[in-house]
Write an enzyme that holds these catalytic residues in place. Structure first.
Site, PDB file in Angstrom:
ATOM      1  N   ASP A  98      -2.856  24.677  19.814  1.00 21.63           N
ATOM      2  CA  ASP A  98      -3.216  23.729  20.857  1.00 21.63           C
ATOM      3  C   ASP A  98      -3.916  22.566  20.170  1.00 21.63           C
ATOM      4  O   ASP A  98      -4.710  22.769  19.246  1.00 21.63           O
ATOM      5  CB  ASP A  98      -4.194  24.365  21.854  1.00 21.63           C
ATOM      6  CG  ASP A  98      -3.544  25.409  22.756  1.00 21.63           C
ATOM      7  OD1 ASP A  98      -2.398  25.811  22.479  1.00 21.63           O
ATOM      8  OD2 ASP A  98      -4.200  25.825  23.727  1.00 21.63           O
ATOM      9  N   HIS A 154      -0.608  29.455  14.711  1.00 19.17           N
ATOM     10  CA  HIS A 154       0.568  30.310  14.632  1.00 19.17           C
ATOM     11  C   HIS A 154       1.635  29.702  13.720  1.00 19.17           C
ATOM     12  O   HIS A 154       1.590  28.518  13.396  1.00 19.17           O
ATOM     13  CB  HIS A 154       1.147  30.514  16.040  1.00 19.17           C
ATOM     14  CG  HIS A 154       0.179  31.100  17.013  1.00 19.17           C
ATOM     15  ND1 HIS A 154       0.256  32.408  17.439  1.00 19.17           N
ATOM     16  CD2 HIS A 154      -0.914  30.575  17.631  1.00 19.17           C
ATOM     17  CE1 HIS A 154      -0.731  32.665  18.285  1.00 19.17           C
ATOM     18  NE2 HIS A 154      -1.457  31.560  18.420  1.00 19.17           N
ATOM     19  N   SER A 255     -11.105  21.865  14.866  1.00 18.23           N
ATOM     20  CA  SER A 255     -10.883  21.165  13.601  1.00 18.23           C
ATOM     21  C   SER A 255      -9.524  20.494  13.626  1.00 18.23           C
ATOM     22  O   SER A 255      -9.124  19.969  14.652  1.00 18.23           O
ATOM     23  CB  SER A 255     -11.014  22.103  12.410  1.00 18.23           C
ATOM     24  OG  SER A 255     -11.175  21.335  11.238  1.00 18.23           O
TER      25      SER A 255
END
Length: 288
Positions: A98, A154, A255
């Site tokens: 995300d 991921h 981050s």
């Protein structure tokens, strides 16, 4: 004016924001936060999460569990199954996390950009001349995770992870205000360079960049946490086969991840600077 709106208004003042998030003992505060966030005490946990909500748009409705052991447990939360499906099209490379889409585009020889007009070099970012050649004139996408987002990342495609290089560095904030003011900021901060290869032989590189309060990156396929306390080798050879959408690890706060590919990749139509993207949504398209 609510407390959240007041805080938001203050932090939108660039000078104040930069002062509060950078002109402080960054390394010491990051170490303290790493210790504090793991305290498993209900009062500490509840007060910390309540404070976090005041400063952000934190939404825990998608979290797999409703109760957390600590602030760290909340930061690194899993989501309910099925909430981040990966695009099934085998020609699509998906977002690993995300994020808010930052700068992206073509790499100009070996130069890419953290914001418009502020370039930095692939060699300074990666530290490996051979890997620089694999991405010369290639493509890059910058993905910025805010503090309230889902922090796990991921695999963007089926691939084999061949090597991870940990580069020690600073812990500057990586928000847009700091990116405008600190030259080559991504090359100054702690980061991991994750080298992967698709079945076609094409290179795909992920660069998770740590930041203030963040400087720990957990990688499942190596079973290690990389941070300022990491000792021993900085280069970790591996042969880890991962599938698109498989969880690779997590940040311990918000981050940035920089995605690098060769020049034959194309950007997907949904990319817009400043837009939000979810893990598993289209990012780049494979050639052919």
């Amino acid at each position: 004016m609510t407390v959240r709106r007041l805080i938001s208004a203050l932090t939108q003042q660039e000078d104040l924001n930069f002062l509060l998030t950078n002109r402080i003992p960054r390394a010491a505060l990051t170490r303290f936060m790493g210790w504090f966030s793991k305290l498993e005490h209900p009062l500490v946990r509840d007060a910390s999460i309540a404070c976090w909500r005041m400063f952000s748009d934190l939404d825990l409705s998608q979290a797999k569990k409703a109760e957390f052991l600590s602030l760290h447990d909340c930061f690194t939360r899993e989501l309910k199954p099925g909430l981040r499906p990966s695009d099934p099209d085998p020609s699509i490379v998906v977002s690993p996390s995300d994020a808010i889409i930052g700068a992206y585009g073509a790499i100009e020889d070996t130069k890419l950009f953290q914001v418009k007009g502020a370039g930095y070099s692939l060699l300074d970012l990666l530290g490996d001349p051979a890997l620089v050649e694999a991405h010369r004139n290639g493509r890059f996408v910058t993905l910025r995770l805010t503090s309230s987002m889902y922090h796990r990342f991921h695999a963007p495609h089926d691939c084999r992870i061949e090597q991870v290089t940990f580069i020690r560095g600073d812990t500057w904030n990586v928000n847009p205000i700091a990116l405008k003011r600190i030259e080559a900021l991504f090359c100054k901060n702690e980061r991991a360079v994750i080298q992967a290869r698709l079945a076609s032989g094409l290179s795909l590189t992920l660069v998770p960049v740590a930041a203030i309060l963040v400087a720990s990156i957990r990688l499942h396929f190596l079973d290690i946490v990389l941070n300022a306390q990491t000792r021993g080798p900085s280069v970790f050879p591996c042969e880890a086969d991962v599938r698109k959408g498989e969880e690779l690890g997590w940040f311990e706060h918000g981050s940035t991840i920089i995605v690098l590919t060769p020049d034959c990749f194309e950007f997907c139509e949904n990319l817009r600077e400043g837009a939000r993207i979810l893990a598993g949504q289209p990012l780049l398209r494979l050639p052919g």
